[in-house]
Write a protein that holds these residues in place. Structure first.
Motif, PDB file in Angstrom:
ATOM      1  N   ALA A   7      55.813 -16.251  39.699  1.00  0.00           N
ATOM      2  CA  ALA A   7      57.427 -15.275  40.769  1.00  0.00           C
ATOM      3  C   ALA A   7      58.906 -15.971  39.305  1.00  0.00           C
ATOM      4  N   PRO A  31      61.034 -12.671  46.539  1.00  0.00           N
ATOM      5  CA  PRO A  31      62.189 -13.338  46.406  1.00  0.00           C
ATOM      6  C   PRO A  31      62.341 -13.707  44.834  1.00  0.00           C
ATOM      7  N   ARG A  32      63.659 -14.101  44.008  1.00  0.00           N
ATOM      8  CA  ARG A  32      64.177 -14.244  43.035  1.00  0.00           C
ATOM      9  C   ARG A  32      63.425 -15.218  42.552  1.00  0.00           C
ATOM     10  N   LEU A  33      62.705 -16.722  41.778  1.00  0.00           N
ATOM     11  CA  LEU A  33      62.910 -17.781  41.811  1.00  0.00           C
ATOM     12  C   LEU A  33      64.351 -18.065  40.580  1.00  0.00           C
ATOM     13  N   SER A  52      62.356 -24.070  39.124  1.00  0.00           N
ATOM     14  CA  SER A  52      61.164 -24.729  39.239  1.00  0.00           C
ATOM     15  C   SER A  52      61.352 -26.032  38.476  1.00  0.00           C
ATOM     16  N   PHE A  88      63.913 -20.704  46.065  1.00  0.00           N
ATOM     17  CA  PHE A  88      64.049 -18.633  45.290  1.00  0.00           C
ATOM     18  C   PHE A  88      65.592 -18.801  46.096  1.00  0.00           C
ATOM     19  N   GLU A  89      65.890 -17.660  45.184  1.00  0.00           N
ATOM     20  CA  GLU A  89      66.688 -17.072  46.287  1.00  0.00           C
ATOM     21  C   GLU A  89      66.600 -17.602  48.698  1.00  0.00           C
TER      22      GLU A  89
END
Length: 332
Positions: free
Chosen positions: A91, A101-103, A106, A117-118
């Motif tokens: 991601a 989805p953008r990470l 983490s 995520f978004e």
């Protein structure tokens, strides 16, 4: 292809409820809030889809920001933290133009692996499948195969990612020959043709070699349909490099399981599958079918009591498709 026009079918096996946000250790929840930098959590909407036993939650912070957070520890399942780490690696590198989805963050803390995520506004496709939604998803999948060829990120090849899981017919035949498995609960046709299935499955390594980034686990619960018409593909831990048609092939048994049309016509109708060597498709489908049906005969993994029923339902759909493709080569 509406619910009214389909023949009755077994209800799709469902995952059990995930761990709720409220069950997270307080210190871990505080770290999530600090990473998101939007103030304390004002609202937490626990999500129940998918087959991870950890937390999956949509968070709204006091400043209005939103995020989708996943968190798991070995206590829920010993393999799930490794799966989350694999997802974080993929991601983080996916290009922004890929519908995923953008990470945001983490991290690991006290044995927990957390991904933020978004939050994508949307819902999973209808069950049973709606014809219009299925066309929308299939078109998006065609486009995804183009965008991801060649792979824009470093990912393991299918030969590495699927090692040990796409040789299940051979494993089953070895147990039969050793006298440790009488195949009593295996589909009778599969038991009668086990040696042929072993030979067919052995070609999967060659069949699935390619430079397309495949999601590797596409089904309805890993897809979001947004109000603005987008199709967003979520949950990428099993991504690997393979053929442009691998995701399509892997998804079709779940589509049948959820009331969709026969797989053969759907497969042939989409660009990634055009001009594909039929023997390569047979080899990959045989290996996929073996993975589902052989794994379904095993005890449930910790924290995932409904996974085997879900695998069995997909395996039965895949086996029916495989039998259709192999006629008249394998009669009886």
């Amino acid at each position: 292809m509406t619910a009214a026009s389909r023949t009755p079918r077994p209800r799709t096996p469902r995952p059990r409820a995930r761990l709720p946000w409220a069950a997270l250790p307080r210190e871990l929840a505080a770290t999530v809030e600090a990473r998101l930098r939007g103030g304390p959590v004002a609202r937490a909407e626990d999500q129940t889809g998918g087959f991870s036993p950890g937390v999956a939650v949509r968070l709204t912070l006091t400043d209005g920001r939103r995020a989708f957070v996943k968190a798991v520890s070995p206590e829920q399942n010993p393999d799930s933290p490794h799966i989350h780490r694999a997802e974080a690696r993929i991601a983080a590198d996916l290009p922004e133009d890929i519908p995923a989805p953008r990470l945001l963050h983490s991290f690991e803390q006290d044995g927990w692996v957390v991904l933020a995520f978004e939050d994508v506004p949307g819902r999973t496709p209808a069950d049973p499948w709606d014809a219009g939604e299925l066309r929308r998803v299939m078109d998006a999948l065609d486009d995804l195969a183009v965008r991801l060829t060649p792979s824009p990120v470093a990912a393991p090849p299918a030969a590495e990612r699927l090692a040990g899981t796409f040789d299940c017919w051979a494993e089953l035949a070895a147990d039969r020959d050793a006298g440790t498995d009488d195949l009593r609960d295996l589909d009778p046709w599969a038991a009668a043709h086990l040696d042929e299935l072993v030979a067919l499955e052995s070609g999967w390594l060659r069949a699935l070699a390619g430079d397309t980034l495949a999601h590797g686990d596409l089904r309805a619960d890993n897809i979001l349909l947004t109000p603005d018409g987008r199709v967003v593909f979520v949950d990428w831990p099993w991504a690997c490099t393979s053929t442009p048609w691998f995701d399509l092939l892997c998804m079709l048994p779940s589509i049948v399981m959820q009331g969709g049309p026969a797989p053969e016509g759907l497969f042939k109708a989409h660009p990634p599958a055009r001009d594909v060597d039929p023997e390569a498709v047979d080899a990959a489908l045989a290996a996929l079918t073996g993975m589902f049906l052989v794994h379904a005969r095993r005890p449930a993994p910790p924290g995932l009591p409904t996974l085997r029923a879900f695998q069995r339902a997909q395996g039965e759909a895949a086996l029916s498709w495989l039998r259709t493709r192999l006629r008249p080569r394998l009669r009886a």
